[in-house]
Design an enzyme around this catalytic site. Structure first.
Site, PDB file in Angstrom:
ATOM      1  N   ASP A   1      15.990  -8.053  19.960  1.00  0.00           N
ATOM      2  CA  ASP A   1      17.480  -7.275  19.791  1.00  0.00           C
ATOM      3  C   ASP A   1      17.284  -6.426  18.548  1.00  0.00           C
ATOM      4  OD1 ASP A   1      20.149  -7.209  20.166  1.00  0.00           O
ATOM      5  OD2 ASP A   1      20.300  -8.648  18.560  1.00  0.00           O
TER       6      ASP A   1
ATOM      7  N   ASP B   1      19.463 -13.011  17.575  1.00  0.00           N
ATOM      8  CA  ASP B   1      20.171 -13.676  16.550  1.00  0.00           C
ATOM      9  C   ASP B   1      21.539 -14.311  17.005  1.00  0.00           C
ATOM     10  OD1 ASP B   1      21.388 -11.232  16.162  1.00  0.00           O
ATOM     11  OD2 ASP B   1      21.901 -11.691  14.194  1.00  0.00           O
TER      12      ASP B   1
ATOM     13  N   ASP C   1      22.381 -13.720  22.819  1.00  0.00           N
ATOM     14  CA  ASP C   1      20.993 -13.792  23.028  1.00  0.00           C
ATOM     15  C   ASP C   1      20.470 -15.229  23.428  1.00  0.00           C
ATOM     16  OD1 ASP C   1      20.436 -11.287  22.100  1.00  0.00           O
ATOM     17  OD2 ASP C   1      20.463 -12.076  20.125  1.00  0.00           O
TER      18      ASP C   1
END
Length: 652
Positions: free
Chosen positions: A352, A545, A549
């Site tokens: 990410d 995080d 996700d």
């Protein structure tokens, strides 16, 4: 300077108290260790004295029943505990254990008159077990070192007074006081103006962290400066430190495939060895002309000692303990030994953007206002509107320092997906994206189409008033992280982000990431990772995080959560947690996983290699019981020392 002196004095008191406790614990531990070794020391002295009597005739009457009694007394302290363990295993239906093998081998040596060798085998086996036990305790101690960070009391405000209670009894919303040098007992919000905290128990980093009023603080952090007050936001069992402790304590329960295989193998291998030893004793009678039962029994006993699987059974778990301990000391939590193995197979890293390689903290990069408005006045209109929002971009805008009196907004309403509309000083104000401006027939300058960063536009009374650009900062070690991931041999690095594609591409280009895609919803990220997993020989690690996700963290071969203090859902779902929030620790996790696997396989090859060689020599009558002792206990000790190396390695 005064504060520093006060802190030092307090620290000295705390340190002195800790030293007293540590000294007391060390004395108790030392006494326990000495007690554990007393039987082995006694047997060793008796054995050496017996060998001296045998070979140097220092004691002329050392023969017959005196000699048998002497060696029996030497054998009992180290032999009886092993025989007892073997008997308990038999009662549980588990006949073929290393205790059973050692008992049969040493009692057999006594039966054929090889008393010194019988004592020596059991003595060295017992010493090896003690060393193994010490090494395992140390490795487990490293893994569970965080237990010292568990807060054991909370000063909570009740009935107009602060009282000391167990943290588990404190409810959400209560106010607790934390003095200098004490641990914050529960997660909460800082009520004091500021605080200086040591978060090493949570992040692995001892660098003090300064937090301001209203900031989130976490259980296990140590208060370094002045008395602070905290309002609790979680009960103790849901706090960051409790979650981390639970994960650490459960890590050793999740065995690797190698560990599970060796355990199953030992259960099959040991009975085969016993029957082979029986065959080695009796079968030569039918094939050897000068068959002597005593000689072949001796060879069989050597065979039993050599083939004891304890070197494998103990050194392999110890290798994984060492890897888990090394990782936890580096601010990396593996939720089990199986994930150490899984990390070694990763060849594709997907990450990410926000919160992973960027700080996730937005800041105003540029302010552009129309000539009709001074920059300070323009920002007052914008800030008056954004004050009504809790969006991260709004928070970044509110940190801007504008001179003069603040403006107030009224009748503020949110237009989904576009922005805000309201009234400031009698003027109609629009704050949002280009779509909001277009919807209200406000012409937007063409130059804004080329801006990569997030942009917030402002319209006042139907005219375009200006815009601000908002940018997220890269983490300090982001460039280093990508370089080290490549250096670790990762073939492909991919970035998937929910942020707009232009920003994602810009960050990917700056970091040198192979391929990137922005504007992705959680299900889009999941689909991309599923496609990657379908490619032959592809093992994917995903790093994220946030709550969004969690699905892809669960679906990837190895899910890595950035930030031990990040999203609860991400932490619960991930297989590996980078507590320090540093992406550069990803390559370190890969290195630790690979080193652990390398050490484990070194131990397997060492144990099998030496055992096979000495087994062949023993069956051919070319090895004595002393070589057998080395092949078993000696190899076990070498394997232990090799595994302990993991706890001493530097991973910079």
């Amino acid at each position: 300077m005064t504060k520093k002196k006060k802190l030092s004095l307090r620290d000295l008191k705390v340190a002195d108290s800790d030293k007293k406790d540590a000294s007391m614990n060390n004395k108790v531990s030392s006494q326990l260790n000495i007690r554990e070794y007393i039987p082995a020391i006694f047997s060793f002295v008796m054995l050496v004295a017996g060998i001296l009597f045998d070979y140097f005739e220092a004691f002329p009457h050392f023969s017959g029943w005196i000699r048998v009694l002497w060696y029996t007394v030497a054998y009992i302290p180290v032999g009886f505990p092993v025989i007892g363990e073997g008997w308990e295993s038999i009662k549980r239906g588990d006949f073929f254990t290393e205790f059973f093998l050692m008992s049969i081998a040493t009692l057999g040596a006594f039966a054929i008159g090889e008393y010194p060798e019988g004592v020596a085998v059991m003595l060295f086996y017992a010493v090896g077990e003690l060393f193994q036990s010490t090494a395992v305790k140390r490795a487990k101690g490293n893994i569970k070192a965080l237990l010292d960070a568990r807060p054991n009391e909370a000063l909570v405000y009740r009935n107009n007074n602060y009282i000391s209670v167990n943290p588990e009894t404190v409810a959400i919303g209560e106010k607790v006081q934390v003095r200098v040098g004490e641990k914050i007992p529960l997660d909460g919000i800082l009520l004091s103006e500021k605080g200086s905290l040591n978060t090493a128990a949570l992040t692995g980093e001892s660098k003090p962290d300064t937090v301001q009023k209203g900031a989130s603080v976490f259980a296990g952090s140590i208060n370094l400066d002045g008395v602070i007050e905290v309002e609790t936001t979680k009960v103790f069992k849901d706090s960051s430190i409790a979650r981390i402790l639970d994960m650490v304590q459960n890590a050793t329960a999740r065995k690797s495939k190698t560990e599970l295989f060796i355990r199953k193998f030992a259960r099959v291998y040991t009975p085969i060895v016993v029957f082979l030893a029986i065959g080695l004793t009796l079968l030569p009678y039918f094939f050897v002309g000068d068959y002597v039962f005593r000689d072949w029994l001796y060879r069989a006993l050597i065979f039993l000692v050599i083939s004891c699987p304890c070197a494998l059974v103990i050194s392999i778990p110890l290798g994984y303990f060492g890897g888990l301990g090394a990782a936890s000391r580096n601010g990396i939590l593996f939720k089990g030994a199986s994930f150490l193995d899984a990390m070694t197979q990763v060849n594709t890293v997907v990450m990410d953007k926000t919160g992973t390689v960027t700080k996730g903290v937005f800041k105003i990069k540029e302010v552009i206002s129309d000539s009709a408005f001074a920059k300070a006045e323009f920002m007052k209109y914008l800030m008056a509107m954004e004050e009504q929002s809790t969006h991260p971009i709004a928070i970044a805008i509110m940190e801007y320092k504008a001179e003069g009196a603040d403006y107030n907004a009224t009748d503020v309403s949110e237009i989904a997906g576009k922005g805000l509309k309201g009234s400031v000083n009698g003027k109609t104000v629009l704050v949002g994206n280009k779509a909001l401006m277009t919807a209200h027939q406000i012409e937007v300058p063409a130059e804004t189409d080329n801006i990569v960063e997030s942009i917030v536009m402002v319209g006042i009374d139907g005219a375009f008033a200006g815009y601000v650009t908002i940018a997220d900062e890269l983490k300090d070690d982001a460039h280093q992280a990508i370089k080290e991931i490549r250096a670790a041999g990762i073939d492909k690095i991919i970035m998937l982000s929910g942020d707009k594609d232009s920003i994602t591409q810009e960050v990917a280009k700056e970091l040198g990431i192979d391929w990137a895609k922005g504007g992705m919803l959680p299900e889009d990220k999941l689909n991309e990772v599923e496609k990657l997993k379908q490619q032959p020989d592809t093992k994917v690690a995903f790093i994220g995080d946030g709550i969004n996700d969690a699905p892809v963290l669960a679906a990837s071969d190895v899910g890595i959560a950035m930030g031990g203090l990040g999203s609860d859902v991400a932490i619960e779902t991930a297989d590996v947690i980078i507590q320090t929030d540093q992406p550069s620790k990803i390559s370190r996790a890969i290195k630790i996983g690979r080193s652990t696997r390398r050490v484990v396989w070194q131990n397997i090859i060492l144990a099998f290699g030496v055992k096979v060689i000495v087994l062949i020599l023993g069956a051919g009558g070319l090895a004595t019981m002393w070589e057998a002792v080395f092949a078993d206990v000696g190899v076990a000790l070498l394997a232990i020392l090799n595994a302990v190396r993991l706890q001493k390695m530097k991973w910079e």
